[in-house]
Write a protein that holds these residues in place. Structure first.
Motif, PDB file in Angstrom:
ATOM      1  N   GLY A 131       5.111   6.445 -11.950  1.00 16.76           N
ATOM      2  CA  GLY A 131       6.380   6.322 -12.664  1.00 16.76           C
ATOM      3  C   GLY A 131       7.553   5.959 -11.790  1.00 16.76           C
ATOM      4  O   GLY A 131       8.644   5.695 -12.304  1.00 16.76           O
ATOM      5  N   SER A 132       7.366   5.933 -10.472  1.00 16.84           N
ATOM      6  CA  SER A 132       8.475   5.577  -9.582  1.00 16.84           C
ATOM      7  C   SER A 132       8.685   4.062  -9.585  1.00 16.84           C
ATOM      8  O   SER A 132       7.777   3.290  -9.910  1.00 16.84           O
ATOM      9  N   LEU A 133       9.880   3.649  -9.205  1.00 15.52           N
ATOM     10  CA  LEU A 133      10.184   2.218  -9.140  1.00 15.52           C
ATOM     11  C   LEU A 133       9.248   1.520  -8.160  1.00 15.52           C
ATOM     12  O   LEU A 133       8.714   0.443  -8.465  1.00 15.52           O
ATOM     13  N   GLY A 134       9.039   2.119  -6.979  1.00 15.45           N
ATOM     14  CA  GLY A 134       8.200   1.483  -5.972  1.00 15.45           C
ATOM     15  C   GLY A 134       6.783   1.255  -6.450  1.00 15.45           C
ATOM     16  O   GLY A 134       6.214   0.176  -6.252  1.00 15.45           O
ATOM     17  N   ARG A 135       6.198   2.276  -7.079  1.00 18.92           N
ATOM     18  CA  ARG A 135       4.824   2.137  -7.561  1.00 18.92           C
ATOM     19  C   ARG A 135       4.743   1.118  -8.698  1.00 18.92           C
ATOM     20  O   ARG A 135       3.823   0.291  -8.742  1.00 18.92           O
ATOM     21  N   TYR A 179       6.674  -1.412  -9.230  1.00 19.89           N
ATOM     22  CA  TYR A 179       6.862  -2.752  -8.647  1.00 19.89           C
ATOM     23  C   TYR A 179       5.582  -3.229  -7.968  1.00 19.89           C
ATOM     24  O   TYR A 179       5.144  -4.374  -8.175  1.00 19.89           O
ATOM     25  N   ALA A 180       4.965  -2.365  -7.163  1.00 20.30           N
ATOM     26  CA  ALA A 180       3.741  -2.740  -6.470  1.00 20.30           C
ATOM     27  C   ALA A 180       2.615  -3.049  -7.458  1.00 20.30           C
ATOM     28  O   ALA A 180       1.833  -3.976  -7.254  1.00 20.30           O
ATOM     29  N   ASP A 210       0.822  -1.213   0.000  1.00 22.12           N
ATOM     30  CA  ASP A 210       0.000   0.000   0.000  1.00 22.12           C
ATOM     31  C   ASP A 210       0.859   1.268   0.000  1.00 22.12           C
ATOM     32  O   ASP A 210       0.514   2.262  -0.646  1.00 22.12           O
ATOM     33  N   VAL A 211       1.973   1.209   0.732  1.00 21.50           N
ATOM     34  CA  VAL A 211       2.868   2.367   0.786  1.00 21.50           C
ATOM     35  C   VAL A 211       3.515   2.593  -0.583  1.00 21.50           C
ATOM     36  O   VAL A 211       3.618   3.734  -1.057  1.00 21.50           O
ATOM     37  N   LEU A 212       3.923   1.516  -1.225  1.00 18.34           N
ATOM     38  CA  LEU A 212       4.553   1.642  -2.539  1.00 18.34           C
ATOM     39  C   LEU A 212       3.552   2.133  -3.585  1.00 18.34           C
ATOM     40  O   LEU A 212       3.894   2.940  -4.461  1.00 18.34           O
ATOM     41  N   LEU A 213       2.316   1.674  -3.490  1.00 19.78           N
ATOM     42  CA  LEU A 213       1.294   2.109  -4.445  1.00 19.78           C
ATOM     43  C   LEU A 213       0.993   3.600  -4.320  1.00 19.78           C
ATOM     44  O   LEU A 213       0.536   4.230  -5.279  1.00 19.78           O
ATOM     45  N   ALA A 214       1.254   4.147  -3.144  1.00 15.37           N
ATOM     46  CA  ALA A 214       0.992   5.575  -2.915  1.00 15.37           C
ATOM     47  C   ALA A 214       2.145   6.456  -3.396  1.00 15.37           C
ATOM     48  O   ALA A 214       2.034   7.690  -3.353  1.00 15.37           O
ATOM     49  N   TRP A 259      13.124   3.222  -4.195  1.00 21.83           N
ATOM     50  CA  TRP A 259      11.689   3.087  -4.468  1.00 21.83           C
ATOM     51  C   TRP A 259      11.078   4.365  -5.033  1.00 21.83           C
ATOM     52  O   TRP A 259      10.247   4.320  -5.941  1.00 21.83           O
ATOM     53  N   SER A 260      11.457   5.518  -4.510  1.00 18.29           N
ATOM     54  CA  SER A 260      10.804   6.769  -4.893  1.00 18.29           C
ATOM     55  C   SER A 260      11.356   7.375  -6.183  1.00 18.29           C
ATOM     56  O   SER A 260      10.802   8.345  -6.702  1.00 18.29           O
ATOM     57  N   GLU A 261      12.435   6.798  -6.707  1.00 20.97           N
ATOM     58  CA  GLU A 261      13.042   7.359  -7.916  1.00 20.97           C
ATOM     59  C   GLU A 261      12.248   6.979  -9.164  1.00 20.97           C
ATOM     60  O   GLU A 261      11.695   5.871  -9.252  1.00 20.97           O
ATOM     61  N   PRO A 262      12.202   7.863 -10.151  1.00 26.51           N
ATOM     62  CA  PRO A 262      11.527   7.529 -11.408  1.00 26.51           C
ATOM     63  C   PRO A 262      12.176   6.316 -12.069  1.00 26.51           C
ATOM     64  O   PRO A 262      13.409   6.253 -12.195  1.00 26.51           O
TER      65      PRO A 262
END
Length: 211
Positions: free
Chosen positions: A69-73, A75-76, A61-65, A189-192
């Protein structure tokens, strides 16, 4: 010789137990030790292993938020769309360097999927197997790739070509891209995703199946 996991993989996509069975087969024969020696030649991998780098567990849920375009989102979303369990693989028990490397490879498998652009199809997984084998000399991925190629024999010619193209892409990427195993991906995670791919030089090496 327990090749039951490999046999099941030749019949249909295997499960976590089959992956573990194949890994044990190679561990018992010392082949995994040869793989460890190969990857430890990279100073960044050796540092990761010595430190026993263990990032905090990620919350989907944190990654989806995270920003679009970020790596974390990305991936999630990959996990969500395919209903994947990030803890699919059985953990290797023990505190040895080998156990750490095997667990790290398994923990980052789907992150690599996202970075490389390989989808979750049979061909995409084969491309990942080829990439991982080229980068880390992992015997398990080599055997999994062989099983998938055997399963593809009765497929339509176009499907076989797609699988073989993915293998070719994976080998090309694995030989030319910088070593993935030494990266601390969870710190990005937060990087594009596009910026990370540029930094890794992947744009010129993108697999044919990538978006």
């Amino acid at each position: 010789m327990d090749l039951s996991g490999f046999v099941r993989y030749m019949e249909s996509p295997g499960d976590a137990a089959d992956n573990a069975s194949i890994s044990r087969f190679f561990q018992e024969r010392g082949v995994q030790a040869q793989m460890l020696e190969a990857v430890m030649g990279d100073d960044r991998v050796a540092s990761l292993v010595a430190e026993r780098y263990a990032p905090a567990p990620h919350e989907t849920d944190v990654l989806l938020a995270m920003p679009e375009g970020s790596l974390g989102r990305a991936y999630a979303r990959f996990l969500e769309v395919h209903h994947f369990n990030p803890h699919f693989f059985h953990g290797v028990e023990g505190e040895s360097d080998l156990a750490y490397v095997l667990n790290r490879l398994r923990a980052t498998h789907d992150i690599w999927h996202v970075l490389l652009g390989f989808d979750a199809s049979e061909a995409g997984e084969c491309g990942m197997n080829a990439f991982t084998f080229a980068q880390a000399c992992t015997p398990t991925t080599c055997l999994l790739m062989a099983a998938k190629m055997i399963r593809a024999i009765p497929d339509e010619p176009a499907e076989r070509r797609r699988l073989l193209q993915a293998i070719a892409d994976g080998i090309n990427l694995g030989l030319r891209a910088p070593g993935f195993l030494g990266w601390r991906w969870e710190e990005h995670w937060s990087e594009p995703l596009a910026d990370l791919r540029d930094r890794l030089g992947l744009r010129a090496l993108t697999p044919a199946m990538a978006d």
